[in-house]
Write a protein that holds these residues in place. Structure first.
Motif, PDB file in Angstrom:
ATOM      1  N   VAL A  65       0.831  -1.180   0.002  1.00  0.00           N
ATOM      2  CA  VAL A  65      -0.132   0.091   0.113  1.00  0.00           C
ATOM      3  C   VAL A  65       0.946   1.469  -0.049  1.00  0.00           C
ATOM      4  O   VAL A  65       1.682   1.387   0.964  1.00  0.00           O
ATOM      5  N   VAL A  66       0.922   2.079  -0.979  1.00  0.00           N
ATOM      6  CA  VAL A  66       1.500   3.498  -1.040  1.00  0.00           C
ATOM      7  C   VAL A  66       0.915   4.397  -0.154  1.00  0.00           C
ATOM      8  O   VAL A  66      -0.399   4.969  -0.547  1.00  0.00           O
ATOM      9  N   GLU A  67       1.399   4.903   0.800  1.00  0.00           N
ATOM     10  CA  GLU A  67       0.906   6.024   1.691  1.00  0.00           C
ATOM     11  C   GLU A  67       2.088   6.974   2.088  1.00  0.00           C
ATOM     12  O   GLU A  67       3.088   6.678   2.486  1.00  0.00           O
ATOM     13  N   PRO A  68       1.827   8.441   1.660  1.00  0.00           N
ATOM     14  CA  PRO A  68       0.583   8.931   1.002  1.00  0.00           C
ATOM     15  C   PRO A  68       0.825   8.562  -0.558  1.00  0.00           C
ATOM     16  O   PRO A  68       2.134   8.437  -0.917  1.00  0.00           O
ATOM     17  N   ASP A  69      -0.260   8.840  -1.300  1.00  0.00           N
ATOM     18  CA  ASP A  69       0.097   8.891  -2.745  1.00  0.00           C
ATOM     19  C   ASP A  69      -0.687  10.156  -3.283  1.00  0.00           C
ATOM     20  O   ASP A  69      -0.910  10.981  -2.475  1.00  0.00           O
ATOM     21  N   ILE A  70      -0.648  10.422  -4.710  1.00  0.00           N
ATOM     22  CA  ILE A  70      -0.988  11.807  -5.288  1.00  0.00           C
ATOM     23  C   ILE A  70      -2.518  12.109  -4.844  1.00  0.00           C
ATOM     24  O   ILE A  70      -2.425  13.370  -4.737  1.00  0.00           O
ATOM     25  N   MET A  71      -3.122  11.049  -4.571  1.00  0.00           N
ATOM     26  CA  MET A  71      -4.568  11.596  -4.420  1.00  0.00           C
ATOM     27  C   MET A  71      -4.502  12.133  -3.078  1.00  0.00           C
ATOM     28  O   MET A  71      -5.469  13.004  -2.576  1.00  0.00           O
ATOM     29  N   ASP A  72      -3.716  11.473  -1.931  1.00  0.00           N
ATOM     30  CA  ASP A  72      -3.744  11.967  -0.695  1.00  0.00           C
ATOM     31  C   ASP A  72      -3.345  13.425  -0.579  1.00  0.00           C
ATOM     32  O   ASP A  72      -3.821  14.193   0.291  1.00  0.00           O
ATOM     33  N   VAL A  73      -2.464  13.649  -1.489  1.00  0.00           N
ATOM     34  CA  VAL A  73      -1.968  15.232  -1.529  1.00  0.00           C
ATOM     35  C   VAL A  73      -3.087  16.116  -2.395  1.00  0.00           C
ATOM     36  O   VAL A  73      -3.172  17.183  -1.604  1.00  0.00           O
ATOM     37  N   LEU A  74      -3.809  15.747  -3.113  1.00  0.00           N
ATOM     38  CA  LEU A  74      -4.625  16.578  -3.884  1.00  0.00           C
ATOM     39  C   LEU A  74      -5.750  16.786  -3.090  1.00  0.00           C
ATOM     40  O   LEU A  74      -6.541  17.779  -3.434  1.00  0.00           O
ATOM     41  N   PHE A  75      -6.175  15.693  -2.407  1.00  0.00           N
ATOM     42  CA  PHE A  75      -7.462  15.911  -1.491  1.00  0.00           C
ATOM     43  C   PHE A  75      -7.340  15.647  -0.003  1.00  0.00           C
ATOM     44  O   PHE A  75      -8.267  15.624   0.697  1.00  0.00           O
ATOM     45  N   GLY A  76      -6.077  15.892   0.414  1.00  0.00           N
ATOM     46  CA  GLY A  76      -5.867  15.568   2.034  1.00  0.00           C
ATOM     47  C   GLY A  76      -5.031  16.586   2.550  1.00  0.00           C
ATOM     48  O   GLY A  76      -4.881  17.764   1.761  1.00  0.00           O
ATOM     49  N   GLU A  77      -4.298  16.290   3.395  1.00  0.00           N
ATOM     50  CA  GLU A  77      -3.646  17.313   4.294  1.00  0.00           C
ATOM     51  C   GLU A  77      -2.092  17.129   3.740  1.00  0.00           C
ATOM     52  O   GLU A  77      -1.202  18.083   4.347  1.00  0.00           O
ATOM     53  N   GLU A  78      -1.683  16.022   3.408  1.00  0.00           N
ATOM     54  CA  GLU A  78      -0.338  15.796   2.980  1.00  0.00           C
ATOM     55  C   GLU A  78       0.422  16.928   1.884  1.00  0.00           C
ATOM     56  O   GLU A  78      -0.259  17.448   1.039  1.00  0.00           O
ATOM     57  N   GLY A  79       1.499  17.272   2.008  1.00  0.00           N
ATOM     58  CA  GLY A  79       2.033  18.173   0.888  1.00  0.00           C
ATOM     59  C   GLY A  79       2.655  17.362  -0.292  1.00  0.00           C
ATOM     60  O   GLY A  79       3.156  16.249  -0.125  1.00  0.00           O
ATOM     61  N   LEU A  80       2.956  18.110  -1.213  1.00  0.00           N
ATOM     62  CA  LEU A  80       3.539  17.282  -2.480  1.00  0.00           C
ATOM     63  C   LEU A  80       4.921  16.833  -2.344  1.00  0.00           C
ATOM     64  O   LEU A  80       5.415  15.803  -2.671  1.00  0.00           O
ATOM     65  N   GLU A  81       5.452  17.760  -1.482  1.00  0.00           N
ATOM     66  CA  GLU A  81       7.122  17.144  -1.191  1.00  0.00           C
ATOM     67  C   GLU A  81       7.321  15.839  -0.236  1.00  0.00           C
ATOM     68  O   GLU A  81       8.307  15.341  -0.551  1.00  0.00           O
ATOM     69  N   GLU A  82       6.242  15.389   0.055  1.00  0.00           N
ATOM     70  CA  GLU A  82       6.074  14.288   0.949  1.00  0.00           C
ATOM     71  C   GLU A  82       6.289  12.798  -0.149  1.00  0.00           C
ATOM     72  O   GLU A  82       6.725  11.754   0.325  1.00  0.00           O
ATOM     73  N   ILE A  83       5.999  13.044  -1.389  1.00  0.00           N
ATOM     74  CA  ILE A  83       5.846  12.024  -2.370  1.00  0.00           C
ATOM     75  C   ILE A  83       6.959  12.143  -3.326  1.00  0.00           C
ATOM     76  O   ILE A  83       6.934  11.334  -4.197  1.00  0.00           O
ATOM     77  N   ILE A  84       7.654  13.084  -3.600  1.00  0.00           N
ATOM     78  CA  ILE A  84       8.560  13.290  -4.606  1.00  0.00           C
ATOM     79  C   ILE A  84       9.702  12.358  -4.363  1.00  0.00           C
ATOM     80  O   ILE A  84      10.146  12.321  -3.274  1.00  0.00           O
TER      81      ILE A  84
END
Length: 313
Positions: free
Chosen positions: A65-84
């Protein structure tokens, strides 16, 4: 503030993912900080090409399970830098198959109707000061996710087949951009076609005929085409960009008829970011397209062709 590009064509197969990958690498090699964003829900897209295919899907039964993924960034509280993640020449925002649920997620969000087209733009703007160039790869099927990619980038690069199908796809894109312009008038959205790049061209005569016809119709088209080469399929198999492929000790050497391909991507990349004007790009291409690379790099050949040209290195 980063300059943005989306490679998009409404027809599948003209090489948008390949072009996104190679131009991101070409521009990154010139010293620019480049962020590539994979907005294609398909597993076999840019994320897979970059060697991060395991980040593009979940398999709960296998405990993957990938956490977080890009949908978590776009619709959640995570920042884009967390998945780069990093590649040799650019940073990558991995895509995920959950983006297939983008339409329903944006409909269920608290965003007003017009604001639903700014989901991706808002996420990228938080990091825009960290990058010089953002390149977005998205799916061919026209959806609200594609509209988000177009609004976020505002500069559209179109890989096009020199066939009636390709021209129809170009017309669909122009109609889409016209609709966006009307819908967002007064909202700081100015989406334009920056350039059209013929892909998988196997016949130079056909290329010239279509190029002349499209120029007469006012369709911007590059003076260089990307032919269908086994070289690009090899880079896909190796999960690396063209320039890393050239420099790797684990890959084969370029054949003579392939040496112009990295040069084409270098010229296209410099044209995209403005290091070359359109006329300069044509001139550089004419000077280097038939040169033998040997042990030189694509950058060295271009420097030898015009030592006065300065790039951001």
């Amino acid at each position: 503030m980063a300059i943005g590009f989306t490679w998009w064509s409404a027809s599948g197969g003209p090489g948008k993912t390949t072009n996104a990958m190679q131009t991101a690498a070409a521009i990154g090699r010139d010293g620019y900080d480049v962020l590539a964003v994979d907005l294609d829900p398909q597993r076999g897209a840019l994320t897979h090409y970059c060697g991060y295919g395991d980040l593009a899907y979940d398999d709960e039964e296998a405990g993957h399970v990938v956490e977080p993924d890009i949908m978590d960034v776009l619709f959640g509280e995570e920042g884009l830098e967390e998945i780069i993640v990093e590649t040799d020449h650019f940073d990558l925002v991995p895509g995920h198959e959950d983006m297939g649920n983008f339409e329903s997620a944006v409909a269920d969000s608290s965003r007003m109707a017009a604001d639903q087209f700014f989901v991706v733009r808002d996420a990228i703007e938080d990091l825009s000061s960290d990058y010089d160039v953002v390149i977005i790869d998205t799916q061919a099927t026209h959806t609200k996710l594609v509209d988000n990619a177009l609004v976020a980038a505002q500069n559209i690069m179109v890989p096009i087949e020199l066939t009636p199908k390709g021209k129809a796809s170009q017309q669909e894109l122009e109609d889409t951009l016209e609709a966006i312009e009307k819908g967002f008038r007064g909202m700081n959205v100015d989406v334009t076609i920056r350039g059209t790049v013929p892909s998988r061209v196997g016949n130079a005569k056909i290329f010239e005929e279509y190029r002349e016809q499209m120029e007469n119709e006012g369709i911007p088209i590059s003076p260089f085409s990307i032919p269908e080469h086994s070289l690009l399929r090899y880079t896909w198999d190796k999960r690396m960009d063209l320039f890393s492929f050239i420099e790797s000790e684990d890959t084969r050497e370029l054949r003579a008829y392939e040496e112009h391909v990295p040069l084409a991507y270098k010229v296209i990349g410099r044209w995209m970011v403005g290091d070359y004007s359109y006329d300069e790009a044509i001139e550089r291409w004419d000077e280097v397209k038939d040169k033998e690379m040997g042990d030189a790099t694509p950058e060295k050949l271009l420097e030898d062709a015009d030592p006065t040209t300065e790039v951001n290195v």
